[in-house]
Design a protein around this motif. Structure first.
Motif, short mmCIF file in Angstrom:
data_model
loop_
_atom_site.label_atom_id
_atom_site.label_comp_id
_atom_site.label_asym_id
_atom_site.label_seq_id
_atom_site.Cartn_x
_atom_site.Cartn_y
_atom_site.Cartn_z
N PHE A 206 0.87 -1.28 -0.13
CA PHE A 206 0.25 -0.17 -0.06
C PHE A 206 0.98 1.30 0.11
O PHE A 206 0.27 2.29 0.13
CB PHE A 206 -1.15 0.03 0.97
CG PHE A 206 -2.00 -1.18 1.33
CD1 PHE A 206 -2.75 -1.24 0.33
CD2 PHE A 206 -1.72 -2.22 2.19
CE1 PHE A 206 -3.66 -2.68 0.58
CE2 PHE A 206 -2.43 -3.25 2.35
CZ PHE A 206 -3.23 -3.48 1.33
N ALA A 207 2.29 1.33 -0.33
CA ALA A 207 3.05 2.29 -0.38
C ALA A 207 2.54 3.58 -1.17
O ALA A 207 2.56 4.78 -0.77
CB ALA A 207 4.51 2.07 -0.59
N GLU A 208 1.69 3.17 -2.26
CA GLU A 208 1.34 4.02 -3.20
C GLU A 208 0.11 4.91 -2.62
O GLU A 208 -0.09 6.07 -3.06
CB GLU A 208 0.88 3.32 -4.47
CG GLU A 208 2.04 2.80 -5.26
CD GLU A 208 3.17 3.46 -5.79
OE1 GLU A 208 2.73 4.47 -6.37
OE2 GLU A 208 4.27 2.96 -5.96
N THR A 209 -0.55 4.23 -1.72
CA THR A 209 -1.87 4.88 -1.34
C THR A 209 -1.79 5.33 -0.07
O THR A 209 -2.69 5.85 0.72
CB THR A 209 -2.91 3.94 -1.48
OG1 THR A 209 -2.76 2.59 -0.51
CG2 THR A 209 -3.26 3.66 -2.82
N LEU A 210 -0.72 5.28 0.84
CA LEU A 210 -0.55 5.86 2.33
C LEU A 210 -0.67 7.08 2.32
O LEU A 210 0.11 7.69 1.52
CB LEU A 210 0.56 5.20 2.82
CG LEU A 210 0.62 3.65 3.27
CD1 LEU A 210 2.17 3.48 3.72
CD2 LEU A 210 -0.27 2.99 4.32
N GLY A 211 -1.14 7.62 3.37
CA GLY A 211 -1.06 9.12 3.63
C GLY A 211 0.09 9.63 3.94
O GLY A 211 0.98 8.61 4.68
N THR A 212 0.39 10.70 3.81
CA THR A 212 1.77 11.26 4.50
C THR A 212 2.11 10.97 5.86
O THR A 212 3.16 10.43 6.16
CB THR A 212 1.98 12.83 4.03
OG1 THR A 212 1.82 13.04 2.96
CG2 THR A 212 3.28 13.22 4.39
N VAL A 213 1.27 11.29 6.78
CA VAL A 213 1.51 11.04 8.13
C VAL A 213 1.69 9.58 8.56
O VAL A 213 2.36 9.38 9.35
CB VAL A 213 0.38 11.54 9.13
CG1 VAL A 213 0.47 11.23 10.50
CG2 VAL A 213 0.18 13.09 9.04
N THR A 214 0.72 8.81 7.96
CA THR A 214 1.00 7.29 8.26
C THR A 214 2.13 6.96 7.73
O THR A 214 2.89 5.80 8.29
CB THR A 214 -0.25 6.50 7.46
OG1 THR A 214 -1.49 6.97 7.90
CG2 THR A 214 -0.08 5.25 7.61
N LEU A 215 2.73 7.30 6.50
CA LEU A 215 3.98 7.02 5.93
C LEU A 215 5.14 7.37 6.79
O LEU A 215 5.90 6.56 7.21
CB LEU A 215 4.09 7.56 4.64
CG LEU A 215 5.26 7.26 3.79
CD1 LEU A 215 5.46 5.74 3.45
CD2 LEU A 215 5.54 7.84 2.44
N MET A 216 4.92 8.59 7.28
CA MET A 216 5.97 9.22 8.27
C MET A 216 5.98 8.29 9.53
O MET A 216 7.24 7.99 9.87
CB MET A 216 5.95 10.66 8.20
CG MET A 216 6.08 11.43 7.06
SD MET A 216 5.57 13.07 7.20
CE MET A 216 6.66 13.74 8.66
N THR A 217 5.02 8.10 9.88
CA THR A 217 5.10 7.19 11.28
C THR A 217 5.64 5.84 11.06
O THR A 217 6.30 5.21 11.98
CB THR A 217 3.49 7.03 11.74
OG1 THR A 217 3.05 8.34 12.09
CG2 THR A 217 3.35 6.15 13.12
N MET A 218 5.14 5.01 9.98
CA MET A 218 5.62 3.73 9.56
C MET A 218 7.27 3.90 9.34
O MET A 218 7.88 2.91 9.86
CB MET A 218 4.90 3.36 8.36
CG MET A 218 3.68 2.82 8.45
SD MET A 218 2.99 1.99 6.92
CE MET A 218 4.29 0.83 6.43
N LEU A 219 7.85 4.97 8.86
CA LEU A 219 9.08 4.86 8.50
C LEU A 219 9.82 5.12 9.63
O LEU A 219 10.97 4.54 10.08
CB LEU A 219 9.49 6.10 7.51
CG LEU A 219 9.18 5.89 6.01
CD1 LEU A 219 9.19 6.86 5.11
CD2 LEU A 219 9.68 4.73 5.54
N ALA A 220 9.54 5.94 10.71
CA ALA A 220 10.11 6.13 12.12
C ALA A 220 10.05 4.89 12.68
O ALA A 220 10.89 4.23 13.32
CB ALA A 220 9.47 7.03 12.79
#
Length: 128
Positions: free
Chosen positions: A72-86
């Motif tokens: 789902f990397a293409e559809t993740l929201g920015t905040v969700t993506l940032m939280t996941m990466l951290a």
């Protein structure tokens, strides 16, 4: 996994963000790695020095995040993506830091390496 995310992540993020934003977002992974080693060390000490068990648990927790990122990397929201990466930085960096430092420390005590700086340097270089 560590080096894949370290080198590939900015390139991937540039498909969705400007290069400056992509680089800033990808640093969250790097910043997550910093407390990861401390967290794994504290948890390991609380469990009586059972580093292997703690590392396995961290990597098992990481697996669903990697799956979510892959699907789902293409559809993740920015905040969700940032939280996941951290979070992924913590979950990858912790075991990585503990394995490399603990193995180096353990090997430094081995009789075949003790006293030989060149042997110890070679072992430490091969670990990471």
């Amino acid at each position: 996994i560590n080096y894949v995310l370290f080198f590939w992540l900015p390139l991937f993020l540039q498909t969705h963000f400007s290069p400056d934003q992509a680089n800033m977002i990808s640093t969250l992974y790097d910043f997550g790695m910093m407390p990861g080693g401390i967290i794994v060390g504290v948890v390991s000490d609380a469990m009586g020095g059972r580093r292997g068990c703690v590392i396995v648990v961290f990597l098992l927790i990481l697996c669903p995040l990697l799956l979510l990122m892959a699907l789902f990397a293409e559809t993740l929201g920015t905040v969700t993506l940032m939280t996941m990466l951290a979070s992924m930085g913590i979950l990858i960096g912790g075991p990585n830091n503990i394995v490399t430092s603990a193995v180096a420390a353990d090997l430094a005590e081995h009789p075949s390496v003790r006293g030989s700086k060149s042997s110890l340097g070679t072992v430490v270089g091969l670990i990471n």
